[in-house]
Design a protein around this motif. Structure first.
Motif, mmCIF file in Angstrom:
data_model
loop_
_atom_site.group_PDB
_atom_site.id
_atom_site.type_symbol
_atom_site.label_atom_id
_atom_site.label_comp_id
_atom_site.label_asym_id
_atom_site.label_seq_id
_atom_site.Cartn_x
_atom_site.Cartn_y
_atom_site.Cartn_z
ATOM 1 N N GLU A 105 60.510 93.128 37.995
ATOM 2 C CA GLU A 105 59.861 93.026 36.622
ATOM 3 C C GLU A 105 58.702 92.200 36.737
ATOM 4 O OE1 GLU A 105 61.394 94.812 34.932
ATOM 5 O OE2 GLU A 105 63.555 94.992 35.428
ATOM 6 N N LEU A 106 58.526 91.003 37.279
ATOM 7 C CA LEU A 106 57.379 90.210 37.289
ATOM 8 C C LEU A 106 56.490 90.635 38.210
ATOM 9 C CD1 LEU A 106 59.092 86.813 36.736
ATOM 10 C CD2 LEU A 106 58.245 88.291 34.858
ATOM 11 N N ARG A 107 55.109 90.172 38.048
ATOM 12 C CA ARG A 107 54.039 90.423 39.080
ATOM 13 C C ARG A 107 53.333 89.184 39.362
ATOM 14 N NH1 ARG A 107 56.217 94.190 39.173
ATOM 15 N NH2 ARG A 107 55.675 96.514 38.408
ATOM 16 N N ILE A 108 52.640 89.322 40.499
ATOM 17 C CA ILE A 108 52.401 87.751 41.138
ATOM 18 C C ILE A 108 51.450 87.122 40.015
ATOM 19 C CG2 ILE A 108 50.113 89.130 41.855
ATOM 20 C CD1 ILE A 108 51.866 86.158 43.711
ATOM 21 N N TRP A 109 50.846 87.663 38.962
ATOM 22 C CA TRP A 109 50.088 87.044 37.975
ATOM 23 C C TRP A 109 51.140 85.994 37.237
ATOM 24 C CZ3 TRP A 109 45.719 88.378 39.876
ATOM 25 C CH2 TRP A 109 45.455 89.871 40.278
ATOM 26 N N ASP A 110 52.360 86.630 36.808
ATOM 27 C CA ASP A 110 53.335 85.553 36.203
ATOM 28 C C ASP A 110 53.701 84.670 37.115
ATOM 29 O OD1 ASP A 110 53.439 87.744 34.084
ATOM 30 O OD2 ASP A 110 54.295 89.079 35.495
ATOM 31 N N ILE A 111 53.919 84.777 38.539
ATOM 32 C CA ILE A 111 54.425 83.881 39.378
ATOM 33 C C ILE A 111 53.651 82.642 39.189
ATOM 34 C CG2 ILE A 111 54.975 83.282 41.677
ATOM 35 C CD1 ILE A 111 57.268 85.140 40.136
ATOM 36 N N ALA A 121 51.223 81.905 36.878
ATOM 37 C CA ALA A 121 51.105 81.351 35.667
ATOM 38 C C ALA A 121 52.288 80.347 35.615
ATOM 39 C CB ALA A 121 51.092 82.378 34.729
ATOM 40 N N LEU A 122 53.553 80.607 35.909
ATOM 41 C CA LEU A 122 54.743 79.882 35.856
ATOM 42 C C LEU A 122 54.619 78.558 36.713
ATOM 43 C CD1 LEU A 122 57.645 82.337 35.722
ATOM 44 C CD2 LEU A 122 56.744 81.293 33.952
ATOM 45 N N ARG A 123 53.941 78.961 38.062
ATOM 46 C CA ARG A 123 54.015 77.843 39.023
ATOM 47 C C ARG A 123 53.171 76.803 38.541
ATOM 48 N NH1 ARG A 123 53.293 78.154 45.569
ATOM 49 N NH2 ARG A 123 52.646 76.115 45.941
ATOM 50 N N PHE A 124 51.890 77.198 38.335
ATOM 51 C CA PHE A 124 50.727 76.107 37.998
ATOM 52 C C PHE A 124 50.617 75.867 36.767
ATOM 53 C CE2 PHE A 124 49.404 78.402 41.743
ATOM 54 C CZ PHE A 124 49.522 77.383 42.846
ATOM 55 N N GLY A 125 51.185 76.693 35.589
ATOM 56 C CA GLY A 125 51.175 76.216 34.203
ATOM 57 C C GLY A 125 52.209 74.970 33.874
ATOM 58 N N ILE A 126 53.444 75.451 34.471
ATOM 59 C CA ILE A 126 54.532 74.248 34.368
ATOM 60 C C ILE A 126 54.351 72.804 35.375
ATOM 61 C CG2 ILE A 126 57.003 73.784 34.434
ATOM 62 C CD1 ILE A 126 56.382 75.945 32.468
ATOM 63 N N GLY A 127 53.921 73.247 36.538
ATOM 64 C CA GLY A 127 53.275 72.218 37.355
ATOM 65 C C GLY A 127 52.262 71.260 36.700
ATOM 66 N N GLY A 128 51.135 71.927 36.220
ATOM 67 C CA GLY A 128 50.224 71.425 35.721
ATOM 68 C C GLY A 128 50.583 70.438 34.293
ATOM 69 N N VAL A 129 51.443 70.728 33.720
ATOM 70 C CA VAL A 129 52.008 70.117 32.588
ATOM 71 C C VAL A 129 52.544 68.601 32.872
ATOM 72 C CG1 VAL A 129 53.314 70.060 30.524
ATOM 73 C CG2 VAL A 129 51.900 71.870 30.943
#
Length: 322
Positions: A50-56, A58-66
């Motif tokens: 279902e997901l694409r590399i763009w989603d991976i 976003a999840l990785r660095f969006g959550i990690g950044g916060v």
């Protein structure tokens, strides 16, 4: 009056601390290998469903950044301006662009190939780059290891081609590029003044600041098409384990063991990922591919093995101190 030789006793303390330091370094390296190994399989599963590399990304660095932002702001966490520039360079080398290269390479090849190519070539690139840049000439043992790695990679590609067809050359090129950027980052981090936590936080911060707005602006999200359990699992694995735990663990391993020993532990990645990919992804390697993975791991251990210390020189140094 000859009793003045007693002050020679204190040198024993560094030996104990050195042994503890190396043991801690191996633990950090083992932790990073476990998470990295699962990441290749987990990401391969997501980008082919279902997901694409763009989603991976976003999840990785969006959550990690916060999660890591508190370690970059505030009085106690204040960093000099040069550290922010250095962190931006680290983000380019081992942040969003690196994940993009590996993720797209995973989509075009397989988990076993991706985990063998990028981590295996990383110490090769690091050793060859350190030669002119840091004046660290590799010995015969390491050069032999580099050759073994190249032979193993060729055998892996040929072995998998017999079962799954020839891999996409573009995917192979992306994985080679990822190994190169990882090697450059490892060499630069070793000589930087940043701590493991600071480097990991800066990588997530800059990747999130640059990438997440583009991700939202161009409407690249496919998060709504994924099931809630898969989304929650990816959020924890990509955002917490990979961005925070694995990044800090690898940086700590490089700090405590040095770049050569840390990359040696990473050699376990192809073996673990190939094993995990059989039940999770149904990627059954050929007999030649299986042998090639073991050969690659052996070659990386040879290439990353630190140069043995000269016992005669160390003995003479001790005698001269006494």
């Amino acid at each position: 009056m000859s009793i003045d030789v007693l002050p020679a006793a204190p040198p024993e303390r560094p030996v104990v601390s050195e042994s503890r330091r190396r043991f801690a370094g191996f633990l950090w390296a083992a932790l990073s290998v476990c998470i990295f190994s699962g990441w290749f399989v987990v990401t391969r599963f997501s980008v082919t469903h279902e997901l694409r590399i763009w989603d991976i990304m976003a999840l990785r660095f969006g959550i990690g950044g916060v999660l890591l932002l508190p370690f970059l702001v505030g009085r106690k966490a204040a960093l000099p301006r040069g550290a922010w520039r250095e962190g931006l360079l680290f983000a380019v080398l081992w942040g969003a662009p690196f994940v993009f290269l590996v993720g797209l390479g995973l989509q075009l090849t397989s988990a076993a190939q991706a985990s063998a190519i990028s981590p295996a070539l990383m110490p090769v690139f690091a050793g060859l780059l350190a030669w002119p840049a840091l004046r660290e000439a590799p010995g015969r043992w390491r050069l032999t290891g580099y050759l073994v790695i190249v032979i193993g990679l060729a055998a892996l590609v040929i072995g998998n081609a017999r079962i799954h067809g020839w891999p996409d050359p573009y995917g192979i090129a992306l994985l080679v590029g990822a190994g190169l950027t990882w090697a450059i980052y490892t060499l630069l981090f070793r000589s930087s003044g940043l701590t493991s936590l600071q480097a990991g936080a800066l990588i997530c911060f800059w990747s999130a600041v640059i990438y997440v707005p583009l991700y939202l602006w161009f409407g690249l999200s496919r998060l709504g098409s994924a099931s809630l359990p898969e989304l929650a699992f990816q959020l924890i694995y990509q955002g917490v384990l990979m961005s925070v735990v694995a990044t800090i663990a690898f940086n700590r391993a490089v700090t405590l063991l040095g770049a050569a020993a840390a990359t040696a532990i990473i050699a376990l990645l192809p073996v673990i990922v190939t094993t995990l990919a059989v039940p999770v992804l149904g990627e059954i390697p050929s007999w030649l591919g299986g042998i090639a993975v073991v050969v690659i791991a052996a070659g990386v251990f040879m290439a990353a093995r630190p140069a043995p210390a000269d016992p005669s020189s160390s003995r003479s140094a001790i005698q001269s101190e006494n």
